[in-house]
Design an enzyme around this catalytic site. Structure first.
Site, PDB file in Angstrom:
ATOM      1  N   ASP A 140     106.876  17.823 -35.254  1.00  0.00           N
ATOM      2  CA  ASP A 140     105.849  17.091 -34.534  1.00  0.00           C
ATOM      3  C   ASP A 140     105.167  16.164 -35.550  1.00  0.00           C
ATOM      4  O   ASP A 140     105.341  16.328 -36.764  1.00  0.00           O
ATOM      5  CB  ASP A 140     104.858  18.093 -33.944  1.00  0.00           C
ATOM      6  CG  ASP A 140     103.920  17.448 -32.942  1.00  0.00           C
ATOM      7  OD1 ASP A 140     104.225  16.340 -32.482  1.00  0.00           O
ATOM      8  OD2 ASP A 140     102.887  18.047 -32.638  1.00  0.00           O
TER       9      ASP A 140
ATOM     10  N   ASP B 219     102.886  23.211 -33.523  1.00  0.00           N
ATOM     11  CA  ASP B 219     101.753  24.128 -33.466  1.00  0.00           C
ATOM     12  C   ASP B 219     102.123  25.464 -32.846  1.00  0.00           C
ATOM     13  O   ASP B 219     101.324  26.394 -32.851  1.00  0.00           O
ATOM     14  CB  ASP B 219     100.558  23.507 -32.721  1.00  0.00           C
ATOM     15  CG  ASP B 219     100.892  23.173 -31.267  1.00  0.00           C
ATOM     16  OD1 ASP B 219     101.914  23.686 -30.763  1.00  0.00           O
ATOM     17  OD2 ASP B 219     100.131  22.421 -30.646  1.00  0.00           O
TER      18      ASP B 219
ATOM     19  N   ASP C  76     104.035  23.302 -28.005  1.00  0.00           N
ATOM     20  CA  ASP C  76     105.461  23.002 -28.074  1.00  0.00           C
ATOM     21  C   ASP C  76     106.313  24.244 -27.840  1.00  0.00           C
ATOM     22  O   ASP C  76     107.436  24.339 -28.324  1.00  0.00           O
ATOM     23  CB  ASP C  76     105.794  22.396 -29.438  1.00  0.00           C
ATOM     24  CG  ASP C  76     105.142  21.039 -29.632  1.00  0.00           C
ATOM     25  OD1 ASP C  76     105.267  20.204 -28.730  1.00  0.00           O
ATOM     26  OD2 ASP C  76     104.498  20.829 -30.664  1.00  0.00           O
TER      27      ASP C  76
END
Length: 678
Positions: free
Chosen positions: A380, A572, A576
């Protein structure tokens, strides 16, 4: 039972169980149980930072080595009487009793463990192999060799015990940093109580140099803490009033007051400690294979030894029972799977410990193997490669709207979100106007927020949100580099706010290290494509995709996996979750910030540093390399000496090296990872 004792007991019971079940070293259970009993009796000795108990460590080690030392002295004396300084009295019965006593000192615990294993239904254990081999040596009159085999086996067991205990102690000392007592302020007076008795809402007074016993909120204006127990980093971390501070942090320079917010057993450190200790229950495929292999291999070896003893009677003209029995006994000693059963779990255990010291938590040794094979790291952007701390850059509204009023409304609706963007807007606008009443609020995943204020619909999100609700705008989103928050009020486009996030200082180093490990880096983000491409190009990330919804991220990861390539996803661990679920390894950043992160991820990086990603991969690779070195060493050496032993070309002395020598070499190789720098 008090919580402190519960956790200490739990930790040590796990150690004992692992030592017995996984490492199977003779005498280790008794040693660890004695230590457990002393600790429960509050007989604590002073320990240094490395976890070495100065009060009793040397005594315990000497106690462990005492039987082998006594046996060695008696054995050397007996060999001297046999060969160099013959004694008339040292014959027949006296000689047999002398060797028998010498053998019993080191052999009795092993025979006892063999009997216990048989009673539990585990007939073919390494203890039984050693017992049969050495008792058989006595049967054919090879007393010195029978004693020597058991003596060296006992020495090997001691070294195994020390290696396992050291690995366990390293993790225990690293993580179990909770003090037994805390000082609380009650009625303007200080009072020392047990840490587990402190209630939520209690005020703890923390002097410089003291460790915090529970999670809480800092009441003092500011204070600096050493967070090494949680993150592996000793660099001071300054906290301000109102910020969270966690159990295990060490106050550095001023008297601080902390309001307890979490029960003792629910503290972050307690969860981390439990996580690491339970990690050994998740076995790597290699480890599971060796266990299954040993269960099949050992009985086969016993029956082969019986065959070596008896079958030649039907095929050899000058068959001598004692000669073939000796060959079979050599065969049994060589075939003992100690080197594999001991060193392989120890290698994985050392890998978990090495990772913990670097602020990386593995939920099981199986993830060490998985991470070692990773070819793609998908990450991410926000909070992983960037700081996740956004700041407003520009506010560009159309002139026919009241800028201040719109900002107040945006601030109000963003108060419903915990996204860093919402925090940036709140810091820019200021306190929330409580006179603004939100109705029909809704979060639209991957798009933004919607609410009704004074009968007018307010939309705050990305330009896809504008498209979704048919809001026309005269802006080209692709021309804006920064993260953009588009706003519409009562069906009309108001304008947008640009927000920028800074790249983490070690992000560039992370990508460079991943490329050195021949691992590709891919960035997936819900942020706008221009921002994602900008960050990716600056860092040298191989592939980058923006404007993605959660399901889009899942599809991208599936595309990579479709090429038969292994994938680790870094995010995180909560938002996700679908991507984490389909990836081979889920890595969570910022384990200190979220209990849910610890629960969902396979690997937790505790200090938010992306540079720990290649460190974790490297630890996995090093661990797997060491494990396979040990497997290769054991099979090659044992294979050669097994053939020689069956053919009568190897003696008990070669057998001792093939068993105990290889075990010791494998153990020393396995503990190397605990000393490596990553």
């Amino acid at each position: 039972m008090e919580h402190k004792h519960k956790y200490d007991a739990q930790g040590r019971q796990i150690c004992c169980t692992q030592t017995e079940k996984v490492y199977t070293e003779a005498g280790a259970k008794k040693l660890l149980q004695e230590k457990h009993q002393k600790d429960d009796g509050h007989n604590h000795t002073h320990s240094d930072d490395d976890g070495h108990d100065h009060g009793n460590a040397e005594g315990s080690i000497f106690k462990m080595f005492l039987p082998p030392i006594l046996s060695l002295i008696l054995l050397l004396t007996a060999i001297a009487f046999d060969n160099w300084i013959p004694q008339e009295w040292f014959t027949k019965t006296v000689r047999f009793v002398w060797y028998l006593v010498t053998y019993a000192i080191v052999g009795f615990p092993v025979i006892k463990d063999a009997i216990k294993s048989i009673a539990k239904g585990e007939v073919f254990s390494e203890f039984l192999l050693m017992s049969i081999a050495t008792i058989g040596a006595f049967f054919i009159g090879e007393y010195p060799e029978g004693v020597a085999v058991m003596l060296f086996y006992a020495v090997g067991e001691v070294f195994q015990t020390l290696a396992v205990s050291r690995a366990q102690r390293n993790i225990k000392t690293l993580l179990d940093q909770r003090p037994d007592e805390v000082t609380i302020i009650e009625n303007n007076e200080t009072k020392v109580i047990k840490a587990e008795e402190a209630q939520i809402g209690a005020i703890i007074q923390l002097k410089p140099g003291e460790k915090l016993g529970l999670d809480g909120e800092l009441l003092t204006d500011n204070a600096s803490f050493n967070t090494a127990a949680l993150t592996g980093e000793s660099k001071p971390d300054t906290k301000n009033k109102g910020e969270a501070v966690l159990a295990g942090m060490i106050n550095l320079n001023t008297v601080a007051q902390v309001k307890v917010t979490t029960a003792y057993t629910d503290s972050k450190l307690s969860k981390i400690l439990e996580l690491v200790q339970n990690a050994t229950s998740q076995k790597a495929p290699t480890e599971l294979f060796i266990r299954k292999f040993a269960k099949i291999y050992t009985p086969i070896v016993v029956f082969l030894a019986i065959g070596i003893t008896l079958l030649p009677y039907f095929f050899v003209a000058n068959y001598v029972f004692n000669d073939w029995l000796y060959r079979a006994l050599v065969f049994l000693v060589i075939s003992c799977p100690c080197a594999l059963v001991i060193s392989i779990p120890l290698g994985y255990f050392g890998g978990i410990g090495a990772a913990s010291r670097n602020g990386i938590l593995f939920k099981g040794s199986n993830f060490l193997d998985s991470l070692a094979a990773i070819k793609n790291v998908v990450m991410d952007k926000t909070g992983t490669m960037t700081e996740g701390v956004f700041k407003v850059q520009e506010v560009l509204f159309k002139s026919d709207f009241d800028k201040d009023e719109i900002l107040k409304r945006v601030n109000a609706i963003e108060s419903l979100s915990t996204h860093p963007v919402a925090t940036a807007i709140h810091e820019y606008v200021g306190d929330i106007d409580n006179s603004i009443k939100l109705e029909n609020t809704e979060e639209i995943p991957g798009h933004g927020l919607k609410a009704t204020i004074d009968g007018k619909e307010l939309l705050v999100g990305n330009f896809k949100l504008m498209d979704k609700f048919g809001i026309s705008y005269d802006v080209d989103p692709a021309s804006i580099v920064y993260t953009t928050i588009a706003i519409a009020n009562d069906g009309k486009f108001v304008g947008y706010i640009t927000i920028a996030d800074s790249i983490k200082e070690d992000s560039q180093q992370t990508i460079n290290l991943l490329h050195k490990l021949d691992v590709k880096a891919t960035m997936l983000s819900g942020d706008k494509t221009t921002v994602v491409k900008y960050v990716a190009e600056k860092l040298g990330i191989d592939n980058a995709f923006g404007d993605l919804l959660p399901e889009d991220k899942v599809n991208k990861v599936k595309e990579i996996k479709a090429k038969n390539e292994t994938v680790a996803f870094v995010g995180d661990g909560v938002n996700d979750a679908p991507v984490v679920a389909i990836s081979d390894v889920g890595i969570a950043m910022g384990g200190l910030g979220s209990d849910a992160t610890i629960e969902t991820a396979d690997v937790v990086i505790q200090d938010d540093k992306p540079s720990k990603i290649p460190v974790a991969i490297n630890i996995g690779k090093k661990t797997k390399k060491i494990v396979w070195q040990n497997i290769t060493l054991a099979f090659v050496v044992k294979g050669i000496v097994l053939i020689l032993g069956a053919g009568g070309l190897a003696t008990m002395w070669e057998a001792v090296f093939a068993d105990v020598g290889v075990s010791l070499i494998a153990i020393l190789n396995a503990v190397r990872i605990q000393r490596m720098k990553f």
